[in-house]
Write an enzyme that holds these catalytic residues in place. Structure first.
Site, PDB file in Angstrom:
ATOM      1  N   LYS A 201       0.829  -1.216   0.000  1.00 51.21           N
ATOM      2  CA  LYS A 201       0.000   0.000   0.000  1.00 51.21           C
ATOM      3  C   LYS A 201       0.861   1.263   0.000  1.00 51.21           C
ATOM      4  O   LYS A 201       0.657   2.199  -0.786  1.00 51.21           O
ATOM      5  CB  LYS A 201      -0.922  -0.008   1.233  1.00 51.21           C
ATOM      6  CG  LYS A 201      -1.625   1.294   1.521  1.00 51.21           C
ATOM      7  CD  LYS A 201      -2.636   1.636   0.457  1.00 51.21           C
ATOM      8  CE  LYS A 201      -2.937   3.119   0.437  1.00 51.21           C
ATOM      9  NZ  LYS A 201      -4.099   3.472  -0.344  1.00 51.21           N
ATOM     10  N   CYS A 255      -2.763  11.128   1.148  1.00 52.78           N
ATOM     11  CA  CYS A 255      -2.131   9.842   0.826  1.00 52.78           C
ATOM     12  C   CYS A 255      -0.760  10.022   0.197  1.00 52.78           C
ATOM     13  O   CYS A 255       0.251   9.700   0.791  1.00 52.78           O
ATOM     14  CB  CYS A 255      -3.049   9.070  -0.112  1.00 52.78           C
ATOM     15  SG  CYS A 255      -4.728   9.009   0.509  1.00 52.78           S
TER      16      CYS A 255
HETATM   17  N1  SAJ Z   1      -0.785  15.126  -8.973  1.00 53.50           N
HETATM   18  C1  SAJ Z   1       0.197  15.758  -9.741  1.00 53.50           C
HETATM   19  N2  SAJ Z   1       0.508  15.230 -10.956  1.00 53.50           N
HETATM   20  C2  SAJ Z   1      -0.093  14.116 -11.436  1.00 53.50           C
HETATM   21  C3  SAJ Z   1      -1.072  13.466 -10.656  1.00 53.50           C
HETATM   22  C4  SAJ Z   1      -1.395  13.993  -9.406  1.00 53.50           C
HETATM   23  O1  SAJ Z   1       0.775  16.776  -9.337  1.00 53.50           O
HETATM   24  O2  SAJ Z   1       0.230  13.701 -12.562  1.00 53.50           O
HETATM   25  C5  SAJ Z   1      -1.144  15.670  -7.645  1.00 53.50           C
HETATM   26  C6  SAJ Z   1      -2.643  15.987  -7.500  1.00 53.50           C
HETATM   27  O3  SAJ Z   1      -2.944  17.241  -8.021  1.00 53.50           O
HETATM   28  C7  SAJ Z   1      -2.828  15.890  -5.993  1.00 53.50           C
HETATM   29  C8  SAJ Z   1      -1.838  14.809  -5.588  1.00 53.50           C
HETATM   30  O4  SAJ Z   1      -0.933  14.667  -6.670  1.00 53.50           O
HETATM   31  O5  SAJ Z   1      -2.465  17.095  -5.359  1.00 53.50           O
HETATM   32  C9  SAJ Z   1      -2.443  13.451  -5.264  1.00 53.50           C
HETATM   33  O6  SAJ Z   1      -3.500  13.177  -6.137  1.00 53.50           O
HETATM   34  P1  SAJ Z   1      -3.722  11.776  -6.883  1.00 53.50           P
HETATM   35  O7  SAJ Z   1      -4.916  11.944  -7.740  1.00 53.50           O
HETATM   36  O8  SAJ Z   1      -2.481  11.335  -7.525  1.00 53.50           O
HETATM   37  O9  SAJ Z   1      -3.936  10.740  -5.706  1.00 53.50           O
HETATM   38  P2  SAJ Z   1      -4.867  10.727  -4.369  1.00 53.50           P
HETATM   39  O10 SAJ Z   1      -4.017  11.166  -3.230  1.00 53.50           O
HETATM   40  O11 SAJ Z   1      -6.145  11.422  -4.568  1.00 53.50           O
HETATM   41  O12 SAJ Z   1      -5.162   9.146  -4.255  1.00 53.50           O
HETATM   42  C10 SAJ Z   1      -4.069   8.254  -4.128  1.00 53.50           C
HETATM   43  C11 SAJ Z   1      -4.226   7.096  -5.122  1.00 53.50           C
HETATM   44  N3  SAJ Z   1      -2.999   6.301  -5.181  1.00 53.50           N
HETATM   45  C12 SAJ Z   1      -2.427   5.967  -6.356  1.00 53.50           C
HETATM   46  O13 SAJ Z   1      -2.857   6.305  -7.435  1.00 53.50           O
HETATM   47  C13 SAJ Z   1      -1.197   5.126  -6.271  1.00 53.50           C
HETATM   48  C14 SAJ Z   1      -5.405   6.202  -4.699  1.00 53.50           C
HETATM   49  O14 SAJ Z   1      -5.483   5.065  -5.555  1.00 53.50           O
HETATM   50  C15 SAJ Z   1      -5.237   5.749  -3.248  1.00 53.50           C
HETATM   51  O15 SAJ Z   1      -6.339   4.972  -2.820  1.00 53.50           O
HETATM   52  C16 SAJ Z   1      -5.178   7.012  -2.383  1.00 53.50           C
HETATM   53  O16 SAJ Z   1      -4.032   7.777  -2.782  1.00 53.50           O
HETATM   54  C17 SAJ Z   1      -5.071   6.586  -0.915  1.00 53.50           C
HETATM   55  O17 SAJ Z   1      -6.081   6.697  -0.195  1.00 53.50           O
HETATM   56  O18 SAJ Z   1      -4.019   6.089  -0.518  1.00 53.50           O
END
Ligand code: SAJ
Length: 406
Positions: A201, A255
Site C-alpha cells: 500500500k 495519501c
Molecule cells: N498530482 C500531480 N501530478 C499528477 C497526478 C497527481 O501533481 O500527474 C497531484 C494531485 O494534483 C494531488 C496529488 O498529486 O495534489 C495526489 O492526487 P492523486 O490523484 O495522484 O492521488 P490521491 O491522493 O487522490 O489518491 C491516491 C491514489 N494512489 C495511487 O494512485 C497510487 C489512490 O489510488 C489511493 O487509494 C489514495 O491515494 C489513498 O487513499 O491512498
C-alpha cells in the site's frame, strides 16, 4: 453483520457498497454530529455516485451509530496521521479503535484494518494492545490488513472495479475476508501476509509521489532553459516503456503527500530517492510563489492583492483540502509577511482563509492575475472569462494567448 468503524472518505463508501450488495452493515463513528447527518439522510462529502449509493444502502437497511457493535467482523477505517517531525505513522486512532472493539467483540472475531499504516505497524502497535487484554491472536481474535486503493473523485467506480490486497497471516481467514470483499469487488483480490500488504500500500503511493516529483523536477529544468515540459513529457510518453506523470503546483491529499514519509521515517539512511522526491513535491508551492513574483515583475505589476489563486482543494473536483498546495502557498506567503492573495474555490462553501470569494465572477472582477492552482471542471468550462487577465496555469489547461506556465 459487519461493523465498519470510521465513516470518513473510505469507511463510508465501503460500508455503503457492502450494504448495497446484501451484507448487513452497521457504521460506527465517534463523531455524533457526523452520525446524525447520515441518519438524517445526508452524505458528509461530495463524490461522484455517492448519493445514489447512499440511497441504495439506506434501502438495504444500513444503520449508523456512535456505538461499537457486538459482531464477528469489524472493518476499521480511521485516519492515520503522521508525525511531521519523526515522519512516522501515528497509529493512535487505529489503536483506540482496536481497543474499543476488544471491549465488545465476542471470541473468534475478525478485525480488518483498512487504514493505511507503515510496514510493521500492526505488529508493533496493534498486536500488543490485543495481547495486553489477554486475547490470543489467531484464536480469540483474527487480524487482517485490507488497505484501500480508491481514488477520490472516482471512488465508487474504483471500489467496484479495482484489484485489492488482503493481508492475513492465517490463510483461511484471508480467504474468508476475500469472500466478503468479493460481495461487491469485481477486481482480482490477492491474499498475502499482513506485512506485505502494509508495504504494498505504501509503495503504491510512493511510486506515484516519486513519479510526480520527477515531473516537477523536469518542469524546473525546463523553466530554467525555457523548454516546454508538457510537450517533452507528451513525446517521451509515446515511448512504450515511459510513463511520466504531470508536473503541478504541489502534491496534496492525505495519501501521496503523506504515506511515502513513512518509509523515510522508518528507513532514513535507505529511502534517499523518496526523501528527495517528497522535498521536491513539498517545494512546489514555493516554486509557484516565485513564478508569481517573476511574472509580476515582468508585467510591471506591484499590487499582490490583485493576484488571485483559483482552487483551494488538493485536486480537481473534490471538496477535500487536506495538505492542499494552495493552503501551503498561502502559509508560505504569510511567513514572508506579504499581503494576502485572493482565493476562490467552487467546492469550498465555508470561509477558510482571508480574502476568500464564493462566486467566480466576483473573484475575477477583483483580480488582474489568476493562478490556476486546481483544474476543476468549472474553470475549464469558463476559460473565456480569463481573457485579458495575466494567467499562470499550473496544469496546462488554458490555451489563451500569453498564458504563463510553471
Ligand atoms: N498530482 C500531480 N501530478 C499528477 C497526478 C497527481 O501533481 O500527474 C497531484 C494531485 O494534483 C494531488 C496529488 O498529486 O495534489 C495526489 O492526487 P492523486 O490523484 O495522484 O492521488 P490521491 O491522493 O487522490 O489518491 C491516491 C491514489 N494512489 C495511487 O494512485 C497510487 C489512490 O489510488 C489511493 O487509494 C489514495 O491515494 C489513498 O487513499 O491512498
Amino acid at each position: 453483520m459487519i461493523n465498519v468503524i470510521g465513516l470518513g472518505y473510505i469507511g463510508l463508501p465501503t460500508a455503503l457498497m457492502m450494504a448495497s450488495h446484501g451484507v448487513e452493515v452497521v457504521g460506527t463513528d465517534y463523531n455524533a454530529e457526523l452520525v446524525a447527518t447520515l441518519n438524517h439522510g445526508h452524505t458528509t462529502f461530495k463524490e461522484k455516485g455517492l448519493d445514489e449509493l447512499f440511497r441504495n444502502a439506506l434501502q438495504a437497511g444500513i444503520r449508523f451509530t456512535t456505538e461499537y457493535q457486538k459482531t464477528d467482523t469489524y472493518i476499521i477505517s480511521v485516519p492515520t496521521p503522521y508525525d511531521k517531525f519523526s515522519k512516522k505513522v501515528d497509529a493512535c486512532y487505529v489503536v483506540a479503535a482496536v481497543k474499543s472493539v476488544m471491549e465488545v467483540c465476542p471470541k473468534g472475531a475478525t478485525v480488518v484494518i483498512e487504514s493505511t499504516v507503515s510496514p510493521g505497524t500492526i505488529d508493533k502497535f496493534v498486536r500488543p494492545v490485543i495481547e495486553a487484554d489477554g486475547f490470543r491472536i489467531g484464536q480469540d481474535i483474527h487480524l487482517v490488513h485490507a488497505p484501500e486503493r480508491i481514488i477520490p473523485g472516482n471512488m465508487v467506480y474504483e471500489l467496484l472495479h479495482n484489484n485489492r490486497t488482503i493481508g492475513a497471516d492465517e490463510r483461511d481467514i484471508g480467504e474468508q475476508v476475500k469472500k466478503l470483499y468479493a460481495s461487491f469487488c469485481q477486481g482480482e483480490i490477492v491474499v498475502t501476509d499482513i506485512r506485505t500488504a502494509e508495504m504494498t500500500k505504501v509503495v503504491e503511493n510512493t511510486f506515484r509521489a516519486v513519479n510526480i516529483a520527477f515531473a516537477n523536477e523536469l518542469a524546473k529544468i525546463c523553466r530554467h532553459d525555457n523548454m516546454d515540459v508538457y510537450e517533452i513529457i507528451r513525446i517521451c510518453n509515446m515511448h512504450p516503456r515511459v510513463n511520466i506523470l504531470q508536473p503541478g503546483p504541489g502534491v496534496g491529499g492525505h495519501c501521496i503527500s503523506v504515506d511515502p514519509w513513512f518509509l523515510v521515517g522508518d528507513y532514513p539512511s535507505l529511502a534517499k530517492v523518496i526523501d528527495e522526491s517528497m522535498k521536491t513535491n513539498d517545494g512546489m508551492p514555493d516554486f509557484v510563489l516565485g513564478r508569481i513574483h517573476t511574472i509580476m515583475k515582468e508585467k510591471g505589476m506591484t499590487d499582490i492583492g490583485r493576484v488571485g489563486l483559483y482552487g483551494l482543494t488538493y485536486k480537481e473536483n473534490v471538496d477535500d483540502m487536506r495538505e492542499s498546495p494552495t493552503l501551503q502557498l498561502l502559509e508560505s506567503q504569510e511567513r514572508h509577511l506579504a499581503p494576502t492573495l485572493k482565493v476562490y474555490d467552487p467546492f469550498i462553501r465555508q470561509d477558510v482563509v482571508e480574502h476568500q470569494y464564493h462566486d467566480l465572477d466576483a473573484f475575477l472582477a477583483d483580480v488582474d492575475f489568476v493562478v490556476i492552482m486546481v483544474k476543476h471542471d468549472e474553470i475549464r468550462d469558463n476559460m473565456d472569462k480569463l481573457a485579458g487577465k495575466i494567467v499562470l496555469d499550473c496544469h496546462n489547461i488554458c490555451h489563451l494567448p500569453g498564458v504563463y506556465h510553471l
